[in-house]
Design a protein around this motif. Structure first.
Motif, mmCIF file in Angstrom:
data_model
loop_
_atom_site.group_PDB
_atom_site.id
_atom_site.type_symbol
_atom_site.label_atom_id
_atom_site.label_comp_id
_atom_site.label_asym_id
_atom_site.label_seq_id
_atom_site.Cartn_x
_atom_site.Cartn_y
_atom_site.Cartn_z
ATOM 1 N N UNK A 1 0.866 -1.180 0.000
ATOM 2 C CA UNK A 1 0.000 0.000 0.000
ATOM 3 C C UNK A 1 0.906 1.233 0.000
ATOM 4 N N UNK A 2 1.135 1.795 -1.182
ATOM 5 C CA UNK A 2 2.069 2.911 -1.313
ATOM 6 C C UNK A 2 1.582 4.157 -0.582
ATOM 7 N N UNK A 3 0.278 4.370 -0.574
ATOM 8 C CA UNK A 3 -0.262 5.536 0.123
ATOM 9 C C UNK A 3 -0.006 5.447 1.625
ATOM 10 N N UNK A 4 -0.221 4.253 2.181
ATOM 11 C CA UNK A 4 0.049 4.059 3.606
ATOM 12 C C UNK A 4 1.536 4.211 3.891
ATOM 13 N N UNK A 5 2.384 3.729 2.980
ATOM 14 C CA UNK A 5 3.826 3.859 3.150
ATOM 15 C C UNK A 5 4.243 5.323 3.132
ATOM 16 N N UNK A 6 3.601 6.118 2.281
ATOM 17 C CA UNK A 6 3.901 7.552 2.218
ATOM 18 C C UNK A 6 3.526 8.238 3.526
ATOM 19 N N UNK A 7 2.348 7.907 4.050
ATOM 20 C CA UNK A 7 1.921 8.491 5.321
ATOM 21 C C UNK A 7 2.872 8.099 6.450
ATOM 22 N N UNK A 8 3.283 6.831 6.436
ATOM 23 C CA UNK A 8 4.182 6.351 7.487
ATOM 24 C C UNK A 8 5.533 7.050 7.397
#
Length: 251
Positions: A102-109
């Motif tokens: 999940x790239x979006x979750x990785x960006x947020x993290x």
């Protein structure tokens, strides 16, 4: 904004970074690509020859390709280790997870991680020929956070040289710090060399503050330094003024 025109940008950039480290900096922001390479080589030389130590200093990367593992020769996690961090006594080096499901979750993290280890004391930046910094392409929000971006055709074409000139091998997407995330750093230090960067430098330094030239966000920052060689400065209308100011800079 301070504009430094010099035949040796790597020396000025290394002075900025070494000064911050010796002054107690805890976190550096590292850029990849060809522009900062001479600076990294100079910092490695100073580490080996002059005793410059990065002990206790951590680093965060600007961006990473989506779909490239950190062991890939063109991943930025690999690039920064091969070209800088493996050669000095730097602490932890953090980068976005380009292989996350999940790239979006990785960006947020990753945005949260930067906040945790920050603030970044000095953020090194390059500039793309279309004015991008990090991978914030034209039209990027000036307050954007770390997120997924689709690379423009121009950026992919520019980067094809790193992929055996095979455009099909250049990833389409990246995770990049946003302009707002980048602007959280205490000091932004952008380096550019060569005539191919002259138009982008002029737009960033002397053009309007606009999402059409993401690097123009440096105009809005409380402490920004742009370090360029004469070729990259060739389209600056106030070049003589910048030289005068730097030559007479107070101690």
């Amino acid at each position: 904004m301070e504009v430094v025109i010099t035949d040796h940008p790597e020396q000025v950039m290394a002075d900025i970074i070494a000064g911050a480290v010796r002054g107690g900096a805890r976190t550096l922001g590292l850029a990849t690509g060809s522009s900062p390479l001479p600076t990294y080589r100079e910092l490695i030389r100073r580490h080996n020859d002059d005793g410059l130590s990065f002990a206790g200093v951590n680093a965060v990367l600007l961006d990473e390709y989506v779909g490239l593992p950190p062991t890939h020769p063109e991943s930025y996690a690999r690039f920064i280790r091969d070209n800088f961090t493996n050669h000095v006594d730097l602490g932890d080096v953090y980068s976005p997870d380009g292989m996350a499901p999940d790239s979006s979750a990785a960006a947020d993290a990753y945005d949260a991680r930067i906040a945790e280890v920050g603030p970044v004391d000095v953020q090194i930046l390059g500039i793309g020929s279309n004015g991008h910094i990090g991978f914030n392409e034209p039209s990027s929000s000036l307050t954007s956070r770390t997120r997924i971006k689709t690379l423009t055709a121009k950026t992919r074409e520019d980067n094809a040289r790193f992929f055996d000139d095979d455009l099909s091998q250049v990833p389409m997407h990246v995770i990049t710090q946003g302009l707002g995330t980048i602007s959280d750093a205490k000091h932004l230090a952008l380096v550019a060399t060569g005539a191919g960067k002259a138009e982008a430098v002029a737009a960033a330094v002397e053009g309007p503050l606009t999402a059409s030239c993401p690097a123009s966000i440096l105009q809005w920052h409380r402490r920004a330094t742009v370090v360029v060689d004469p070729a990259a400065a060739s389209k600056l209308t106030a070049a003589d003024y910048y030289r005068y100011v730097y030559a007479n800079k107070p101690r």
